[in-house]
Motif scaffolding. Structure first.
Motif, mmCIF file in Angstrom:
data_model
loop_
_atom_site.group_PDB
_atom_site.id
_atom_site.type_symbol
_atom_site.label_atom_id
_atom_site.label_comp_id
_atom_site.label_asym_id
_atom_site.label_seq_id
_atom_site.Cartn_x
_atom_site.Cartn_y
_atom_site.Cartn_z
ATOM 1 N N ASN A 176 0.825 -1.218 0.000
ATOM 2 C CA ASN A 176 0.000 0.000 0.000
ATOM 3 C C ASN A 176 0.852 1.259 0.000
ATOM 4 N N ASP A 177 1.924 1.257 0.794
ATOM 5 C CA ASP A 177 2.847 2.406 0.786
ATOM 6 C C ASP A 177 3.456 2.577 -0.612
ATOM 7 N N SER A 178 3.860 1.465 -1.216
ATOM 8 C CA SER A 178 4.543 1.543 -2.518
ATOM 9 C C SER A 178 3.592 2.086 -3.582
ATOM 10 N N ASN A 179 2.333 1.787 -3.410
ATOM 11 C CA ASN A 179 1.301 2.183 -4.353
ATOM 12 C C ASN A 179 1.112 3.698 -4.423
ATOM 13 N N ASN A 180 1.567 4.395 -3.385
ATOM 14 C CA ASN A 180 1.432 5.850 -3.353
ATOM 15 C C ASN A 180 2.614 6.569 -3.998
ATOM 16 N N LEU A 181 3.612 5.818 -4.464
ATOM 17 C CA LEU A 181 4.832 6.431 -4.993
ATOM 18 C C LEU A 181 4.922 6.234 -6.499
ATOM 19 N N THR A 182 5.453 7.253 -7.189
ATOM 20 C CA THR A 182 5.589 7.126 -8.644
ATOM 21 C C THR A 182 7.028 6.778 -9.056
ATOM 22 N N THR A 183 7.944 6.791 -8.081
ATOM 23 C CA THR A 183 9.288 6.237 -8.319
ATOM 24 C C THR A 183 9.512 5.192 -7.244
ATOM 25 N N LEU A 184 9.932 4.009 -7.663
ATOM 26 C CA LEU A 184 10.137 2.948 -6.682
ATOM 27 C C LEU A 184 11.532 2.372 -6.807
ATOM 28 N N PHE A 185 12.090 2.037 -5.652
ATOM 29 C CA PHE A 185 13.376 1.357 -5.583
ATOM 30 C C PHE A 185 13.097 -0.053 -5.080
ATOM 31 N N TYR A 186 13.657 -1.032 -5.784
ATOM 32 C CA TYR A 186 13.418 -2.434 -5.428
ATOM 33 C C TYR A 186 14.732 -2.975 -4.881
ATOM 34 N N VAL A 187 14.683 -3.485 -3.667
ATOM 35 C CA VAL A 187 15.918 -3.905 -3.003
ATOM 36 C C VAL A 187 15.971 -5.435 -2.963
ATOM 37 N N PHE A 188 17.111 -5.961 -3.411
ATOM 38 C CA PHE A 188 17.319 -7.406 -3.466
ATOM 39 C C PHE A 188 18.571 -7.759 -2.677
ATOM 40 N N LYS A 189 18.590 -9.003 -2.186
ATOM 41 C CA LYS A 189 19.784 -9.477 -1.479
ATOM 42 C C LYS A 189 20.248 -10.785 -2.109
ATOM 43 N N SER A 190 21.553 -10.925 -2.222
ATOM 44 C CA SER A 190 22.126 -12.172 -2.728
ATOM 45 C C SER A 190 21.748 -13.319 -1.792
ATOM 46 N N LEU A 191 21.512 -14.504 -2.349
ATOM 47 C CA LEU A 191 21.259 -15.676 -1.505
ATOM 48 C C LEU A 191 22.563 -16.189 -0.890
ATOM 49 N N ASN A 192 23.700 -15.753 -1.455
ATOM 50 C CA ASN A 192 24.979 -16.344 -1.056
ATOM 51 C C ASN A 192 25.945 -15.380 -0.373
ATOM 52 N N SER A 193 25.554 -14.136 -0.205
ATOM 53 C CA SER A 193 26.426 -13.177 0.479
ATOM 54 C C SER A 193 25.556 -12.032 0.985
ATOM 55 N N THR A 195 25.604 -9.125 -0.308
ATOM 56 C CA THR A 195 25.468 -8.161 -1.403
ATOM 57 C C THR A 195 24.017 -7.709 -1.571
ATOM 58 N N ILE A 196 23.851 -6.395 -1.651
ATOM 59 C CA ILE A 196 22.535 -5.792 -1.878
ATOM 60 C C ILE A 196 22.507 -5.238 -3.301
ATOM 61 N N ILE A 197 21.419 -5.467 -3.995
ATOM 62 C CA ILE A 197 21.245 -4.980 -5.366
ATOM 63 C C ILE A 197 20.007 -4.071 -5.399
ATOM 64 N N THR A 198 20.132 -2.938 -6.076
ATOM 65 C CA THR A 198 18.997 -2.025 -6.243
ATOM 66 C C THR A 198 18.602 -1.907 -7.711
ATOM 67 N N LEU A 199 17.317 -1.964 -7.957
ATOM 68 C CA LEU A 199 16.759 -1.563 -9.257
ATOM 69 C C LEU A 199 15.775 -0.433 -8.964
ATOM 70 N N TRP A 200 15.505 0.399 -9.931
ATOM 71 C CA TRP A 200 14.481 1.422 -9.706
ATOM 72 C C TRP A 200 13.755 1.701 -11.010
ATOM 73 N N ASP A 201 12.547 2.200 -10.880
ATOM 74 C CA ASP A 201 11.813 2.615 -12.075
ATOM 75 C C ASP A 201 10.793 3.675 -11.678
ATOM 76 N N CYS A 202 10.148 4.250 -12.642
ATOM 77 C CA CYS A 202 9.146 5.264 -12.337
ATOM 78 C C CYS A 202 8.033 5.234 -13.379
ATOM 79 N N ASP A 203 7.015 5.958 -13.029
ATOM 80 C CA ASP A 203 5.788 6.023 -13.812
ATOM 81 C C ASP A 203 6.073 6.479 -15.236
#
Ligand SMILES: [Zn+2]
Length: 203
Positions: A176-193, A195-203
């Motif tokens: 619901n919080d994400s639904n209010n934003l027009t730019t989003l950052f998606y945070v991922f974590k490696s299964l093996n370390s 390491t954090i990975i970021t992707l982002w996109d916008c409307d």
């Protein structure tokens, strides 16, 4: 609810508000909305059990698209002695598992699911300053954010600007919080370390 590549889907993507019939097992329960899934076949609802246990494997339906070219490159670097065919088989197996058993993230744009350390990463939430600060151990949240950009968006993103002007100051706690934003950052974590990975996109 436990999914290999998606942390807390009940929070970050959510189930339907009311009980519907799962198109795979036919039971009436709380299901994921499957209308935005990809592929030739259409279904409207799938229950968490059916998704997690791989009921989509025999269907022409998938929930996301993995960055298989990068996965193969990483697997080859990590296992230089493996033959190309073996790399291909491992990559296909992981990609099928990702694309057939992972809850769907609602995104603004289409992008490929990132990988790190020879496997796909786990989606762990939506980016915000407090979230990066909490993930940062040795570095500051800002340094972690800058280092985490996925290789294919690093050069095209004004990362300083994004940190100071765009990244939410407050936690993005759920769908619901994400639904209010027009730019989003998606945070991922490696299964093996760590390491954090970021992707982002916008409307
Ligand atoms: Zn089901």
């Amino acid at each position: 609810m436990t999914f290999k590549y998606f942390d807390k889907p009940e929070v970050f993507t959510g189930l339907r508000d009311s009980i519907t019939t799962c198109n795979l097992c036919g039971e009436d329960k709380l299901c994921f909305d499957a209308e935005a899934f990809f592929g030739e076949e259409d279904i409207s609802s799938i229950c968490p059990n059916c998704l997690e246990s791989g009921k989509l494997r025999d269907r022409d339906i998938f929930t996301c698209e993995g960055d298989i070219a990068e996965l193969k490159r990483q697997l080859k670097t990590l296992n230089p002695l493996l033959k190309d065919l073996e790399i291909e088989n491992i990559a296909l197996q992981k990609t099928t598992e990702l694309e057939k058993t992972t809850p769907h993230i609602i995104t603004w744009q289409d992008w490929r699911w990132p990988c790190a350390d020879g496997d796909y990463c786990k989606f762990i939430g939506y980016g915000s300053k407090p979230f990066y600060n909490s993930l940062a151990t040795a570095l500051s949240g800002e340094r972690l954010f800058k280092r985490s950009f996925y290789y294919n968006i690093k050069d095209d993103s004004d990362i300083d600007y994004l940190w100071y002007e765009v990244l939410p100051e407050k936690e993005v706690k759920d769908y619901n919080d994400s639904n209010n934003l027009t730019t989003l950052f998606y945070v991922f974590k490696s299964l093996n370390s760590n390491t954090i990975i970021t992707l982002w996109d916008c409307d």
